[in-house]
Scaffold this motif. Structure first.
Motif, PDB file in Angstrom:
ATOM      1  N   PRO A  73      19.891  -2.948  -7.365  1.00 20.12           N
ATOM      2  CA  PRO A  73      18.981  -1.876  -6.944  1.00 20.12           C
ATOM      3  C   PRO A  73      19.553  -1.041  -5.799  1.00 20.12           C
ATOM      4  CG  PRO A  73      17.821  -3.973  -7.106  1.00 20.12           C
ATOM      5  CD  PRO A  73      19.278  -4.278  -7.216  1.00 20.12           C
ATOM      6  N   SER A  74      19.193   0.255  -5.788  1.00 16.88           N
ATOM      7  CA  SER A  74      19.616   1.121  -4.686  1.00 16.88           C
ATOM      8  C   SER A  74      18.546   1.212  -3.601  1.00 16.88           C
ATOM      9  CB  SER A  74      19.943   2.520  -5.206  1.00 16.88           C
ATOM     10  OG  SER A  74      18.833   3.094  -5.870  1.00 16.88           O
ATOM     11  N   VAL A  75      17.319   0.775  -3.922  1.00 17.28           N
ATOM     12  CA  VAL A  75      16.220   0.767  -2.961  1.00 17.28           C
ATOM     13  C   VAL A  75      15.470  -0.548  -3.092  1.00 17.28           C
ATOM     14  CG1 VAL A  75      14.070   1.869  -2.216  1.00 17.28           C
ATOM     15  CG2 VAL A  75      15.933   3.274  -3.125  1.00 17.28           C
ATOM     16  N   LEU A  76      15.167  -1.171  -1.961  1.00 22.16           N
ATOM     17  CA  LEU A  76      14.326  -2.372  -1.950  1.00 22.16           C
ATOM     18  C   LEU A  76      13.210  -2.169  -0.939  1.00 22.16           C
ATOM     19  CD1 LEU A  76      15.296  -6.072  -2.160  1.00 22.16           C
ATOM     20  CD2 LEU A  76      13.748  -5.358  -0.344  1.00 22.16           C
ATOM     21  N   ILE A  77      11.990  -2.436  -1.363  1.00 19.15           N
ATOM     22  CA  ILE A  77      10.828  -2.373  -0.480  1.00 19.15           C
ATOM     23  C   ILE A  77      10.277  -3.782  -0.334  1.00 19.15           C
ATOM     24  CG2 ILE A  77       8.536  -1.401  -0.126  1.00 19.15           C
ATOM     25  CD1 ILE A  77       9.411   0.849  -2.096  1.00 19.15           C
ATOM     26  N   LEU A  78      10.104  -4.206   0.909  1.00 19.78           N
ATOM     27  CA  LEU A  78       9.571  -5.527   1.214  1.00 19.78           C
ATOM     28  C   LEU A  78       8.225  -5.345   1.904  1.00 19.78           C
ATOM     29  CD1 LEU A  78       9.979  -8.643   1.436  1.00 19.78           C
ATOM     30  CD2 LEU A  78      11.022  -8.207   3.673  1.00 19.78           C
ATOM     31  N   THR A  79       7.164  -5.857   1.280  1.00 23.00           N
ATOM     32  CA  THR A  79       5.828  -5.748   1.865  1.00 23.00           C
ATOM     33  C   THR A  79       5.426  -7.080   2.477  1.00 23.00           C
ATOM     34  OG1 THR A  79       4.775  -6.276  -0.269  1.00 23.00           O
ATOM     35  CG2 THR A  79       5.119  -3.940   0.256  1.00 23.00           C
ATOM     36  N   ARG A  80       4.675  -6.976   3.598  1.00 19.60           N
ATOM     37  CA  ARG A  80       4.282  -8.174   4.331  1.00 19.60           C
ATOM     38  C   ARG A  80       2.801  -8.104   4.726  1.00 19.60           C
ATOM     39  NH1 ARG A  80       8.677  -6.298   6.788  1.00 19.60           N
ATOM     40  NH2 ARG A  80       7.572  -5.907   8.735  1.00 19.60           N
ATOM     41  N   GLY A  81       1.982  -7.601   3.816  1.00 17.89           N
ATOM     42  CA  GLY A  81       0.547  -7.557   4.079  1.00 17.89           C
ATOM     43  C   GLY A  81       0.216  -6.726   5.300  1.00 17.89           C
ATOM     44  N   GLY A  82      -0.542  -7.317   6.210  1.00 15.92           N
ATOM     45  CA  GLY A  82      -0.959  -6.621   7.415  1.00 15.92           C
ATOM     46  C   GLY A  82       0.172  -6.286   8.363  1.00 15.92           C
ATOM     47  N   ALA A  83       1.354  -6.872   8.122  1.00 13.93           N
ATOM     48  CA  ALA A  83       2.510  -6.584   8.980  1.00 13.93           C
ATOM     49  C   ALA A  83       3.261  -5.340   8.531  1.00 13.93           C
ATOM     50  CB  ALA A  83       3.458  -7.780   9.006  1.00 13.93           C
ATOM     51  N   GLY A  84       2.797  -4.690   7.453  1.00 11.14           N
ATOM     52  CA  GLY A  84       3.428  -3.460   7.011  1.00 11.14           C
ATOM     53  C   GLY A  84       4.528  -3.695   5.993  1.00 11.14           C
ATOM     54  N   ALA A  85       5.425  -2.732   5.862  1.00  5.62           N
ATOM     55  CA  ALA A  85       6.479  -2.789   4.849  1.00  5.62           C
ATOM     56  C   ALA A  85       7.800  -2.305   5.431  1.00  5.62           C
ATOM     57  CB  ALA A  85       6.102  -1.935   3.640  1.00  5.62           C
ATOM     58  N   SER A  86       8.887  -2.842   4.885  1.00  7.19           N
ATOM     59  CA  SER A  86      10.233  -2.417   5.261  1.00  7.19           C
ATOM     60  C   SER A  86      10.927  -1.869   4.022  1.00  7.19           C
ATOM     61  CB  SER A  86      11.048  -3.589   5.818  1.00  7.19           C
ATOM     62  OG  SER A  86      10.408  -4.177   6.930  1.00  7.19           O
ATOM     63  N   GLY A  87      11.688  -0.803   4.206  1.00  9.54           N
ATOM     64  CA  GLY A  87      12.457  -0.227   3.112  1.00  9.54           C
ATOM     65  C   GLY A  87      13.939  -0.306   3.413  1.00  9.54           C
ATOM     66  N   PHE A  88      14.726  -0.620   2.398  1.00  8.66           N
ATOM     67  CA  PHE A  88      16.170  -0.799   2.571  1.00  8.66           C
ATOM     68  C   PHE A  88      16.918   0.045   1.546  1.00  8.66           C
ATOM     69  CE2 PHE A  88      13.921  -4.597   3.857  1.00  8.66           C
ATOM     70  CZ  PHE A  88      14.502  -4.952   5.061  1.00  8.66           C
ATOM     71  N   ALA A 116       1.170  -1.099   8.347  1.00  3.81           N
ATOM     72  CA  ALA A 116      -0.010  -1.084   7.490  1.00  3.81           C
ATOM     73  C   ALA A 116      -1.079  -0.208   8.141  1.00  3.81           C
ATOM     74  CB  ALA A 116      -0.539  -2.500   7.291  1.00  3.81           C
ATOM     75  N   GLN A 117      -1.829   0.512   7.325  1.00  3.97           N
ATOM     76  CA  GLN A 117      -2.939   1.314   7.831  1.00  3.97           C
ATOM     77  C   GLN A 117      -4.074   0.369   8.245  1.00  3.97           C
ATOM     78  OE1 GLN A 117      -3.186   4.969   7.621  1.00  3.97           O
ATOM     79  NE2 GLN A 117      -0.990   4.888   7.286  1.00  3.97           N
ATOM     80  N   ARG A 118      -4.694   0.665   9.388  1.00  2.00           N
ATOM     81  CA  ARG A 118      -5.764  -0.200   9.886  1.00  2.00           C
ATOM     82  C   ARG A 118      -7.116   0.279   9.356  1.00  2.00           C
ATOM     83  NH1 ARG A 118      -3.121  -4.661  10.851  1.00  2.00           N
ATOM     84  NH2 ARG A 118      -1.263  -4.263  12.102  1.00  2.00           N
ATOM     85  N   VAL A 119      -7.744  -0.548   8.523  1.00  2.00           N
ATOM     86  CA  VAL A 119      -9.059  -0.229   7.959  1.00  2.00           C
ATOM     87  C   VAL A 119      -9.882  -1.508   7.909  1.00  2.00           C
ATOM     88  CG1 VAL A 119      -8.206   1.676   6.535  1.00  2.00           C
ATOM     89  CG2 VAL A 119      -8.237  -0.630   5.601  1.00  2.00           C
ATOM     90  N   ASP A 120     -11.184  -1.354   7.726  1.00  4.71           N
ATOM     91  CA  ASP A 120     -12.046  -2.507   7.476  1.00  4.71           C
ATOM     92  C   ASP A 120     -11.833  -2.943   6.026  1.00  4.71           C
ATOM     93  OD1 ASP A 120     -13.151  -2.517  10.027  1.00  4.71           O
ATOM     94  OD2 ASP A 120     -14.710  -1.073   9.463  1.00  4.71           O
ATOM     95  N   ILE A 121     -11.327  -4.158   5.842  1.00  4.34           N
ATOM     96  CA  ILE A 121     -10.934  -4.621   4.510  1.00  4.34           C
ATOM     97  C   ILE A 121     -12.127  -5.211   3.774  1.00  4.34           C
ATOM     98  CG2 ILE A 121      -9.488  -6.235   3.222  1.00  4.34           C
ATOM     99  CD1 ILE A 121      -7.425  -5.998   5.457  1.00  4.34           C
ATOM    100  N   LYS A 122     -12.396  -4.645   2.590  1.00  2.00           N
ATOM    101  CA  LYS A 122     -13.419  -5.204   1.707  1.00  2.00           C
ATOM    102  C   LYS A 122     -12.832  -6.331   0.875  1.00  2.00           C
ATOM    103  CE  LYS A 122     -17.603  -4.903  -0.142  1.00  2.00           C
ATOM    104  NZ  LYS A 122     -18.848  -5.048   0.632  1.00  2.00           N
ATOM    105  N   ASP A 123     -11.747  -6.041   0.176  1.00  2.00           N
ATOM    106  CA  ASP A 123     -10.931  -7.079  -0.468  1.00  2.00           C
ATOM    107  C   ASP A 123      -9.555  -6.481  -0.749  1.00  2.00           C
ATOM    108  OD1 ASP A 123     -10.693  -6.024  -3.221  1.00  2.00           O
ATOM    109  OD2 ASP A 123     -12.793  -6.542  -3.457  1.00  2.00           O
ATOM    110  N   THR A 124      -8.611  -7.335  -1.125  1.00  2.00           N
ATOM    111  CA  THR A 124      -7.226  -6.895  -1.288  1.00  2.00           C
ATOM    112  C   THR A 124      -6.837  -6.681  -2.747  1.00  2.00           C
ATOM    113  OG1 THR A 124      -6.418  -9.178  -1.332  1.00  2.00           O
ATOM    114  CG2 THR A 124      -6.534  -8.100   0.811  1.00  2.00           C
ATOM    115  N   VAL A 125      -7.797  -6.724  -3.667  1.00  2.00           N
ATOM    116  CA  VAL A 125      -7.486  -6.565  -5.089  1.00  2.00           C
ATOM    117  C   VAL A 125      -6.901  -5.175  -5.337  1.00  2.00           C
ATOM    118  CG1 VAL A 125      -8.428  -6.575  -7.425  1.00  2.00           C
ATOM    119  CG2 VAL A 125      -9.328  -8.167  -5.715  1.00  2.00           C
TER     120      VAL A 125
END
Length: 305
Positions: free
Chosen positions: A212-227, A238-247
């Motif tokens: 791959p030429s791009v990799l995105i790593l997500t870490r929930g509430g800790a946000g995401a890193s792109g490589f 991560a955007q800060r909002v009142d979470i109803k559910d994560t589905v």
């Protein structure tokens, strides 16, 4: 057109009844289906390639796709049943019990895959459709056939309980990742793919070395890193909002990311810049924040952003 290739199913969501006990209400879902719906709502020309039943649930899925402006030209109809996923929510997090044997989606064969129309410029793969055979082999064959001429993103969204033969699954997923342009993984996915005692950056580098030429790593509430392949790394909170559910959060992130690349004219085989990668990831995070702020996988429409 971005063609989303993978599962469409019915999530049976627990809902209180007048008798007191929970009943289950059928909601359209599936990781790849959710991404297609989100892309359609964000105004991107989008299609879905999947096996859809002609039963009442399959008709519900088809109507939902059309209502969100998703093209169904590449859908393969079948009289097999629709996959059902009974959901339990615990503190906003979903656990599932699946009924998938002999289903319209799972029983796709490579011979069932239609020829792709010329307007298809990008493909998206992911979800349980990459684990459940024979459909997993059908999608792998499609990727091998089309990867050279179309941009491809994959989000394996690994669910170990669906994997019947780990060695076969790993081998197939390794081949697919080696052929794609963009791979998105959660930190849990990355640790499952590379269980060796390596640092996070070492695991990212090892996965990117495969192709791959791009990799995105997500870490929930800790946000995401792109490589990027040249070693560039970008961070998006991560955007800060009142979470109803994560589905549907990750599925919506994928759609927002692809939608921004499409808008910028950067959904191509050319190497992304760090600025473009960050813009696309920020858009994905913004879209996902709307989804988690309300119940179920209910992605935003473009005007909501």
């Amino acid at each position: 057109m971005i063609l989303c290739c993978g599962e469409a199913l019915i999530d049976m969501i627990p809902t209180p009844t007048t008798a007191g006990a929970d009943g289950f209400v059928p909601h359209s879902g599936g990781a790849v289906f959710n991404t297609a719906i989100a892309l359609g709502r964000l105004g991107v020309q989008t299609g879905m390639l999947t096996g859809l039943s002609t039963d009442m649930f399959g008709r519900q899925l088809s109507e939902a796709l059309k209502a969100s402006h998703v093209d169904t030209t590449h859908v393969i109809p079948s009289d097999r049943p629709t996959t059902l996923a009974f959901v339990r929510l615990v503190d906003g997090h979903a656990t599932y019990c699946f009924f998938d044997e002999n289903s319209a989606g799972r029983m796709l064969d490579p011979a069932d895959i239609p020829a792709l129309s010329p307007e298809v410029s990008a493909l998206f793969f992911g979800g349980i459709s990459l684990a459940c055979e024979p459909s997993a082999d059908a999608y792998a064959a499609l990727l091998a056939q089309e990867a050279a001429q179309r941009v491809v993103m994959i989000d394996p969204n690994i669910r170990p309980r669906f994997i019947q033969d780990i060695d076969r699954y790993r081998a197939r997923l390794d081949r697919m990742i080696a052929q794609v342009d963009i791979v998105k993984v959660s930190d849990e996915d990355l640790n499952w793919l590379l269980p060796a005692p390596l640092s996070l950056n070492e695991k990212v580098a090892a996965l990117m070395e495969s192709g791959p030429s791009v990799l995105i790593l997500t870490r929930g509430g800790a946000g995401a890193s792109g490589f990027l392949a040249d070693g560039t790394e970008v961070q998006v909170p991560a955007q800060r909002v009142d979470i109803k559910d994560t589905v549907g959060a990750g599925d919506t992130f994928n759609a927002g990311f692809l939608a921004k690349l499409s808008e910028l004219g950067c959904l191509t085989k050319r190497q992304l810049s760090a600025e473009t990668l960050q813009q696309a990831m920020q858009h994905g995070a913004k879209a996902a924040a709307v989804t988690v702020s309300r119940a179920g996988a209910n992605p935003p429409w473009a005007e909501e952003l």
